[in-house]
Design an enzyme around this catalytic site. Structure first.
Site, short mmCIF file in Angstrom:
data_model
loop_
_atom_site.label_atom_id
_atom_site.label_comp_id
_atom_site.label_asym_id
_atom_site.label_seq_id
_atom_site.Cartn_x
_atom_site.Cartn_y
_atom_site.Cartn_z
N CYS A 1 0.82 -1.21 0.00
CA CYS A 1 0.00 0.00 0.00
C CYS A 1 0.86 1.27 0.00
CB CYS A 1 -0.95 -0.01 1.18
SG CYS A 1 -0.18 -0.35 2.77
N TYR A 2 1.84 1.34 0.89
CA TYR A 2 2.72 2.51 0.89
C TYR A 2 3.45 2.69 -0.44
CZ TYR A 2 2.34 3.32 5.99
OH TYR A 2 1.91 3.61 7.26
#
Length: 335
Positions: free
Chosen positions: A147-148
Site C-alpha cells: 500500500c505505501y
C-alpha cells in the site's frame, strides 16, 4: 470468456473482504471458492455481514481440489503464507494475483528483508498497473504492490523516468486497516486515538519496493521513507518531497505528469488532495506543489482499494483482456 472463475485464498481479512465487496458487482466475476481454515463451512455473510444478500458461498479449506475450476486465484494471506499455495496453482494453469509480499522482491532481497527462506520462488510481474501494464497482460503471476509503495511510487515515477530526481523523501500516513484485521497493542483504540504514530521510522519493509521500482526508472535516485499511522480506518496520504536536479517550472512538471499518466484511468490530478476524495475507490489523486527548495508531490489512495484489493482487480482485468476499470468504475464515497 463469459465469466472469470475466481478463487480467494484468505477470505476473512480486510483485503479478502474488500475483494469480495468489489467483485460482488463485477460483471465478469464468478466467485468459485473462498478459503478460511477457522471459518470453514460458514457462509460468507456470517463473517462479512455487510455482504449479506450478495453471496451464497461457504468458506472452504485452502486445498487445491477446491480451486481447480478457477481461472485466477487471489492469495490474500500473510507474508510467508502465499508461497505455500502459489506454485501449485501455477502448475495446473491457474493465474495468480498475490496480495502478500512473497513475490514483490527478488529472492535474495526478500530473504534479507523478511528474514525467512523463500522456498517457492517464482519470477512475478510487479503489479503496479500504471508502470507495468504490458507485462501484466502476459503474466501468470502478478505480485500486487504494497500500500505505501503504491502511493509513493506513483507520486515520483514521472520525474524519475526523466532522471530528474536528486533525492526524494516520502512522508506517508496510513489508516489503521493497513496493520491488518488482528488487533494488537499498537492498534488498540486508546493507543491511537487523537494521535499520529511514526513506526519503523527508517526501516519499513515497503522501502525496498520503492527502491526496486524507482531505481528501475532512475538508477542513481536516493530515497528516504517514514511511515505513520493516523486514527482513521482507511487511506494513505503521501507527501513526496522531491529535490530536483536543476529547476523546473510548475507547468513543466505538470506536463511531465500528464504525459506519463496519459490514458491511466485511475490517476486524477487535483489542485489539492484529501483522503476523503478517494475513500472506497481505486483512484490515486495527485497534486503538484512547487516550493523554493523542492517540489512536493502529494498522492492520496484508499489503502484497501488502490493500495490492495482494487489494484488486484485492476490487474485481473488487464490479465484477462477486460477494460481496466471493469467493476471499478464508481465514484468515491464522500464525505
Amino acid at each position: 470468456m463469459d465469466s472469470i472463475k475466481i478463487g480467494i485464498v484468505g477470505g476473512t481479512g480486510y483485503t479478502g473482504g474488500e475483494l469480495l465487496r468489489i467483485l460482488a458487482t463485477h460483471p465478469k466475476a464468478e466467485i468459485v471458492a473462498v478459503s478460511s481454515r477457522k471459518d470453514e463451512g460458514k457462509k460468507i455473510y456470517e463473517v462479512h455481514p455487510h455482504l449479506k444478500g450478495f453471496y451464497d458461498v461457504e468458506f472452504v479449506l485452502p486445498e487445491l481440489k477446491n480451486f481447480e475450476d478457477c481461472n485466477v486465484v487471489f492469495t490474500a494471506v500473510p507474508h510467508g503464507e502465499a508461497m505455500k499455495y502459489v506454485p501449485q496453482f501455477l502448475e495446473v494453469g491457474i493465474k495468480v494475483i498475490d496480495l502478500s509480499a512473497d513475490y514483490r522482491l527478488k529472492k535474495e532481497v526478500y530473504e534479507e528483508v523478511y528474514g525467512k527462506k523463500h522456498e517457492a520462488y517464482v519470477e512475478a510481474v510487479y503489479g503496479l498497473t500504471e508502470l507495468h501494464r504490458e507485462e501484466i497482460k502476459k503474466a501468470n503471476l502478478v505480485a500486487n504492490p504494497g500500500c505505501y509503495p503504491t502511493g509513493a511510487i506513483l507520486a515520483a515515477a514521472p520525474l524519475a523516468e526523466k532522471e530528474l530526481i536528486e533525492r526524494v523523501i516520502f512522508d506517508s500516513k496510513s489508516g489503521i486497516t493497513g496493520a491488518g484485521a488482528s488487533p494488537t497493542d499498537f492498534t488498540h483504540y486508546p493507543n491511537l486515538h487523537e494521535s499520529i504514530v511514526p513506526y519503523k521510522i527508517t526501516e519499513h519493509r515497503h522501502y525496498y519496493e520503492m527502491l526496486q521500482e524507482l531505481k528501475a526508472l532512475q538508477e542513481d535516485i536516493r530515497i528516504s521513507f517514514t511511515p505513520q499511522v493516523f486514527p482513521g480506518s482507511r487511506g494513505i496520504l503521501t507527501n513526496a518531497h522531491i529535490f530536483l536536479r536543476g529547476d523546473l517550472e510548475e507547468e513543466e512538471i505538470k506536463r511531465i505528469y500528464e504525459k506519463f499518466y496519459k490514458g491511466c484511468k485511475f490517476i486524477r490530478f487535483q489542485e489539492s488532495v484529501k483522503l476523503i476524495y478517494v475513500r472506497g475507490s481505486n483512484f490515486c489523486d495527485i497534486s503538484i506543489h512547487k516550493g523554493k527548495d523542492r517540489e512536493v508531490i502529494i498522492s492520496a489512495i484508499d489503502n484497501l482499494v488502490k493500495g490492495a484489493s482494487g489494484q488486484a482487480v485492476q490487474n485481473m482485468n488487464v490479465m484477462f483482456g477486460l477494460e481496466e476499470d471493469e467493476g471499478l468504475n464508481y465514484p468515491p464515497l464522500f464525505p
